[in-house]
Design a protein around this motif. Sequence first.
Motif, PDB file in Angstrom:
ATOM      1  N   GLY A   5       0.798  -1.216   0.000  1.00 38.71           N
ATOM      2  CA  GLY A   5       0.000   0.000   0.000  1.00 38.71           C
ATOM      3  C   GLY A   5       0.830   1.265   0.000  1.00 38.71           C
ATOM      4  O   GLY A   5       0.355   2.307   0.437  1.00 38.71           O
ATOM      5  N   ILE A   6       2.056   1.215  -0.485  1.00 40.79           N
ATOM      6  CA  ILE A   6       2.898   2.406  -0.524  1.00 40.79           C
ATOM      7  C   ILE A   6       2.356   3.354  -1.586  1.00 40.79           C
ATOM      8  O   ILE A   6       2.204   2.953  -2.753  1.00 40.79           O
ATOM      9  CB  ILE A   6       4.367   2.047  -0.819  1.00 40.79           C
ATOM     10  CG1 ILE A   6       4.917   1.111   0.264  1.00 40.79           C
ATOM     11  CG2 ILE A   6       5.220   3.303  -0.930  1.00 40.79           C
ATOM     12  CD1 ILE A   6       6.276   0.533  -0.050  1.00 40.79           C
ATOM     13  N   PRO A   7       2.032   4.592  -1.210  1.00 36.89           N
ATOM     14  CA  PRO A   7       1.491   5.544  -2.190  1.00 36.89           C
ATOM     15  C   PRO A   7       2.444   5.744  -3.369  1.00 36.89           C
ATOM     16  O   PRO A   7       3.663   5.713  -3.219  1.00 36.89           O
ATOM     17  CB  PRO A   7       1.352   6.845  -1.389  1.00 36.89           C
ATOM     18  CG  PRO A   7       1.299   6.409   0.039  1.00 36.89           C
ATOM     19  CD  PRO A   7       2.131   5.163   0.129  1.00 36.89           C
ATOM     20  N   ASN A   8       1.882   5.948  -4.545  1.00 35.27           N
ATOM     21  CA  ASN A   8       2.629   6.210  -5.778  1.00 35.27           C
ATOM     22  C   ASN A   8       3.571   5.078  -6.163  1.00 35.27           C
ATOM     23  O   ASN A   8       4.582   5.307  -6.813  1.00 35.27           O
ATOM     24  CB  ASN A   8       3.399   7.526  -5.687  1.00 35.27           C
ATOM     25  CG  ASN A   8       2.491   8.689  -5.387  1.00 35.27           C
ATOM     26  OD1 ASN A   8       1.407   8.796  -5.968  1.00 35.27           O
ATOM     27  ND2 ASN A   8       2.890   9.538  -4.467  1.00 35.27           N
ATOM     28  N   THR A   9       3.257   3.866  -5.740  1.00 35.64           N
ATOM     29  CA  THR A   9       4.064   2.703  -6.091  1.00 35.64           C
ATOM     30  C   THR A   9       3.214   1.753  -6.917  1.00 35.64           C
ATOM     31  O   THR A   9       2.104   1.411  -6.543  1.00 35.64           O
ATOM     32  CB  THR A   9       4.578   1.977  -4.833  1.00 35.64           C
ATOM     33  OG1 THR A   9       5.368   2.896  -4.065  1.00 35.64           O
ATOM     34  CG2 THR A   9       5.423   0.778  -5.192  1.00 35.64           C
ATOM     35  N   LYS A  10       3.769   1.344  -8.051  1.00 34.46           N
ATOM     36  CA  LYS A  10       3.091   0.398  -8.931  1.00 34.46           C
ATOM     37  C   LYS A  10       3.550  -1.014  -8.549  1.00 34.46           C
ATOM     38  O   LYS A  10       4.732  -1.251  -8.333  1.00 34.46           O
ATOM     39  CB  LYS A  10       3.465   0.693 -10.382  1.00 34.46           C
ATOM     40  CG  LYS A  10       2.855  -0.241 -11.387  1.00 34.46           C
ATOM     41  CD  LYS A  10       3.303   0.146 -12.789  1.00 34.46           C
ATOM     42  CE  LYS A  10       2.804  -0.863 -13.796  1.00 34.46           C
ATOM     43  NZ  LYS A  10       3.326  -0.568 -15.136  1.00 34.46           N
ATOM     44  N   TYR A  11       2.613  -1.944  -8.467  1.00 41.42           N
ATOM     45  CA  TYR A  11       2.922  -3.333  -8.130  1.00 41.42           C
ATOM     46  C   TYR A  11       2.606  -4.245  -9.304  1.00 41.42           C
ATOM     47  O   TYR A  11       1.610  -4.047  -9.998  1.00 41.42           O
ATOM     48  CB  TYR A  11       2.124  -3.788  -6.901  1.00 41.42           C
ATOM     49  CG  TYR A  11       2.563  -3.080  -5.649  1.00 41.42           C
ATOM     50  CD1 TYR A  11       3.659  -3.520  -4.926  1.00 41.42           C
ATOM     51  CD2 TYR A  11       1.894  -1.946  -5.207  1.00 41.42           C
ATOM     52  CE1 TYR A  11       4.079  -2.862  -3.789  1.00 41.42           C
ATOM     53  CE2 TYR A  11       2.307  -1.276  -4.069  1.00 41.42           C
ATOM     54  CZ  TYR A  11       3.396  -1.738  -3.365  1.00 41.42           C
ATOM     55  OH  TYR A  11       3.813  -1.081  -2.245  1.00 41.42           O
TER      56      TYR A  11
END
Length: 131
Positions: A5-11
């Motif tokens: 759930g890290i903001p601005n991180t694409k998984y």
Amino acid sequence: NWRYGIPNTKYLKYAVEDGNEVHGFITLSERPLRNARVHFIADMVAESGDVMNSLVSKVIDDSNMIGVDLLVYSLLADKIYHRVMKNNGFISFSFIKNNYLGVYSCSSRFSKSFLQDKKNWFFQHADTDTI
């Protein structure tokens, strides 16, 4: 999952499935790092070395296709994980017992000889899951 759930991180997620059974998965996070496109292996679980090898090979192939510069992992792992990563071309160092940090270069910007020289590495390790 709370871990992703890290903001601005694409998984990106890869899985080996057979019907309703999951035999292994890899989760990657994509974060910019000093003008390089880097994918971090956030999680990797597999029921066998063969499943893990299939997953890692697929991640490397896709990363090469989409222009990733580096694949990086930090895993508390046994010998099977370490062997699969090494056999797939990852350069790794053990910095705490059974804890490996590894990198795979998908780009000519980062030569293997540069990455193999431990003097070019700086480690900073912390547990982000605690208060």
